[in-house]
Design a protein around this motif. Structure first.
Motif, mmCIF file in Angstrom:
data_model
loop_
_atom_site.group_PDB
_atom_site.id
_atom_site.type_symbol
_atom_site.label_atom_id
_atom_site.label_comp_id
_atom_site.label_asym_id
_atom_site.label_seq_id
_atom_site.Cartn_x
_atom_site.Cartn_y
_atom_site.Cartn_z
ATOM 1 N N VAL A 254 0.850 -1.192 0.000
ATOM 2 C CA VAL A 254 0.000 0.000 0.000
ATOM 3 C C VAL A 254 0.884 1.239 0.000
ATOM 4 C CG1 VAL A 254 -2.035 -0.992 1.087
ATOM 5 C CG2 VAL A 254 -0.167 -0.163 2.519
ATOM 6 N N ASN A 255 0.340 2.347 -0.524
ATOM 7 C CA ASN A 255 1.088 3.596 -0.560
ATOM 8 C C ASN A 255 1.307 4.140 0.848
ATOM 9 O OD1 ASN A 255 2.284 5.916 -1.950
ATOM 10 N ND2 ASN A 255 0.481 7.035 -1.232
ATOM 11 N N SER A 256 0.252 4.110 1.662
ATOM 12 C CA SER A 256 0.324 4.499 3.074
ATOM 13 C C SER A 256 -0.686 3.651 3.829
ATOM 14 C CB SER A 256 0.038 5.986 3.258
ATOM 15 O OG SER A 256 -1.283 6.290 2.831
ATOM 16 N N SER A 269 2.327 -17.628 7.153
ATOM 17 C CA SER A 269 3.771 -17.745 7.145
ATOM 18 C C SER A 269 4.353 -17.025 5.933
ATOM 19 C CB SER A 269 4.169 -19.224 7.113
ATOM 20 O OG SER A 269 5.561 -19.356 7.145
ATOM 21 N N GLY A 270 5.393 -16.236 6.180
ATOM 22 C CA GLY A 270 6.039 -15.514 5.109
ATOM 23 C C GLY A 270 5.330 -14.252 4.674
ATOM 24 N N PHE A 271 4.334 -13.786 5.418
ATOM 25 C CA PHE A 271 3.572 -12.603 5.024
ATOM 26 C C PHE A 271 4.477 -11.373 4.952
ATOM 27 C CE2 PHE A 271 0.875 -8.905 5.827
ATOM 28 C CZ PHE A 271 -0.099 -9.094 4.863
ATOM 29 N N ARG A 272 4.297 -10.585 3.876
ATOM 30 C CA ARG A 272 5.087 -9.374 3.666
ATOM 31 C C ARG A 272 4.164 -8.172 3.498
ATOM 32 N NH1 ARG A 272 10.514 -9.925 1.780
ATOM 33 N NH2 ARG A 272 11.222 -12.077 1.984
ATOM 34 N N LEU A 273 4.331 -7.210 4.391
ATOM 35 C CA LEU A 273 3.586 -5.956 4.309
ATOM 36 C C LEU A 273 4.551 -4.843 3.923
ATOM 37 C CD1 LEU A 273 1.187 -4.043 4.758
ATOM 38 C CD2 LEU A 273 1.733 -4.062 7.207
ATOM 39 N N ASN A 277 5.049 4.633 1.883
ATOM 40 C CA ASN A 277 5.280 5.900 2.579
ATOM 41 C C ASN A 277 5.043 5.720 4.078
ATOM 42 O OD1 ASN A 277 5.935 7.854 0.336
ATOM 43 N ND2 ASN A 277 4.002 7.038 -0.434
ATOM 44 N N ASP A 278 4.101 6.446 4.659
ATOM 45 C CA ASP A 278 3.956 6.475 6.111
ATOM 46 C C ASP A 278 3.019 5.386 6.634
ATOM 47 O OD1 ASP A 278 5.575 8.682 6.029
ATOM 48 O OD2 ASP A 278 3.976 10.147 6.353
ATOM 49 N N LEU A 279 3.403 4.822 7.782
ATOM 50 C CA LEU A 279 2.572 3.891 8.535
ATOM 51 C C LEU A 279 2.243 4.531 9.875
ATOM 52 C CD1 LEU A 279 1.296 1.158 9.343
ATOM 53 C CD2 LEU A 279 3.601 0.371 9.954
ATOM 54 N N THR A 280 0.947 4.698 10.156
ATOM 55 C CA THR A 280 0.512 5.315 11.408
ATOM 56 C C THR A 280 -0.463 4.387 12.116
ATOM 57 O OG1 THR A 280 0.723 7.541 10.464
ATOM 58 C CG2 THR A 280 -0.581 7.320 12.479
ATOM 59 N N THR A 303 7.997 -3.610 5.739
ATOM 60 C CA THR A 303 8.844 -2.578 5.143
ATOM 61 C C THR A 303 8.081 -1.271 5.108
ATOM 62 O OG1 THR A 303 9.955 -4.220 3.740
ATOM 63 C CG2 THR A 303 10.181 -1.903 3.128
ATOM 64 N N CYS A 304 8.658 -0.234 5.693
ATOM 65 C CA CYS A 304 8.028 1.087 5.703
ATOM 66 C C CYS A 304 8.977 2.081 5.046
ATOM 67 C CB CYS A 304 7.703 1.511 7.135
ATOM 68 S SG CYS A 304 6.948 3.140 7.281
ATOM 69 N N GLY A 305 8.523 2.689 3.950
ATOM 70 C CA GLY A 305 9.376 3.612 3.213
ATOM 71 C C GLY A 305 9.352 5.026 3.733
ATOM 72 N N GLY A 306 8.429 5.349 4.629
ATOM 73 C CA GLY A 306 8.336 6.691 5.182
ATOM 74 C C GLY A 306 8.484 6.660 6.686
#
Length: 333
Positions: A254-256, A269-273, A277-280, A303-306
């Motif tokens: 997701v974008n945010s 098992s193995g889930f990738r989130l 951008n931002d995670l709040t 993985t959080c890019g923001g």
């Protein structure tokens, strides 16, 4: 509104009563209810029944394990059944006088549309005396099969566990959450039905969750056909203490992402989130990766890019698999 329910809880070996509806279309209007709470396995009955040791009583298990009672000496009931086709009741908590019964079963098979604007409730019964050692019953089953699933925020599917007791000389364990599954071919636009599979409140483990979390009651499961209910803004109690299972859904990008007043865990098992951008995670928001009860699932990646922000009591949980043979509760970063 009208209410459909069942006669009452039953012992092992007795006929397992349930609400079983076969139809073309089903509409549950606001104020209407299918309520089978406390109509599953009776106290001290069921494959996940809690155990009783002196004045200490364990909670019943089903979708999630039951909580331990006393100083962990009264075991909570085990989890059992399957997430994708839940058709069995929740088990009862321990203590013949003060324990709670498990939640019952609702099954709906519709060739057309199931529209939920009211409530379908299969909650476990709480201890009959909050200070006298009873274990809570586990949540029951809700299983819906249909062509189209629809409903508003007035709609609720709940299979929550019953509360445990908190008497300091003889705690009872809380009941584990139940199981909910909704299989559909189509999801109507703007569907916002809410889901709850919460573990019960109170109980011995909740008195010190920082060190006793593995011994407490666990949330139940919600199994959905696809990820159509997920969005970048999870709120309005869409999920309340839910372990979410979606077939072939191991990656979510997701974008945010904003989570408020919503609590959900992804345990595949193995889930990738990946949040670009931002995670709040804000007020009453909870995001879980993995599940406390099952140490065999691991390798989760967030993985959080923001910016990652936890505010107003928001919580993030991440559970790994065991890293050695002697300490399955110890993970690694």
């Amino acid at each position: 509104g009208g209410i459909i329910t069942l006669p009452g809880a039953f012992a092992e070996g007795q006929m397992s009563n349930r609400v079983n509806i076969v139809c073309t279309n089903l509409t549950l209007d606001k104020g209407g209810a299918l309520d089978v709470s406390s109509n599953g396995y009776a106290v001290c009955n069921g494959p996940g029944r809690g155990t009783n040791v002196s004045y200490n009583a364990g909670g019943g298990g089903y979708g999630g394990q039951g909580g331990r009672g006393g100083s962990a000496i009264a075991l909570g009931g085990i989890s059992y059944g399957v997430a994708d086709a839940p058709v069995v009741p929740g088990s009862g908590g321990a203590h013949a006088t003060y324990g709670g019964a498990g939640g019952g079963v609702v099954r709906i098979s519709a060739s057309g549309t199931v529209r939920i604007n009211g409530s379908i409730v299969a909650n476990g019964q709480g201890t009959k005396h909050i200070q006298y050692w009873g274990g809570g019953g586990a949540g029951g089953s809700i299983f819906i099969e249909c062509d189209t699933f629809a409903g508003t925020t007035n709609g609720l599917l709940s299979a929550a566990g019953g509360r445990g007791s908190y008497e300091t000389t003889g705690y009872g364990g809380a009941g584990g959450g139940g199981r909910i599954a909704v299989h559909y071919q189509h999801l109507e636009a703007l569907t916002a039905v809410r889901f709850s599979a919460s573990r019960g409140t109170n109980g011995w483990a909740t008195n010190d969750e920082a060190t006793r979390w593995r011994l407490g009651a666990m949330d139940g499961t919600v199994h959905l056909s696809d990820a159509g209910l997920l969005s970048a803004n999870l709120s309005d109690r869409l999920f309340t203490n839910v372990r979410l299972i979606i077939p072939d859904f191991s990656t979510w990008t997701v974008n945010s992402l904003s989570i408020n007043n919503c609590s959900v865990a992804f345990e595949q098992s193995g889930f990738r989130l990946t949040v670009s951008n931002d995670l709040t995670i804000g007020s009453k928001g909870v995001l879980g990766l993995g599940v406390m009860e099952n140490a065999t699932v691991s390798n989760f990646v967030l993985t959080c890019g923001g910016n990652m922000t936890l505010t107003d009591g928001g919580k993030l949980y991440a559970f790994s698999g065991p890293t050695n043979a002697t300490g399955p509760d110890h993970g690694a970063l």
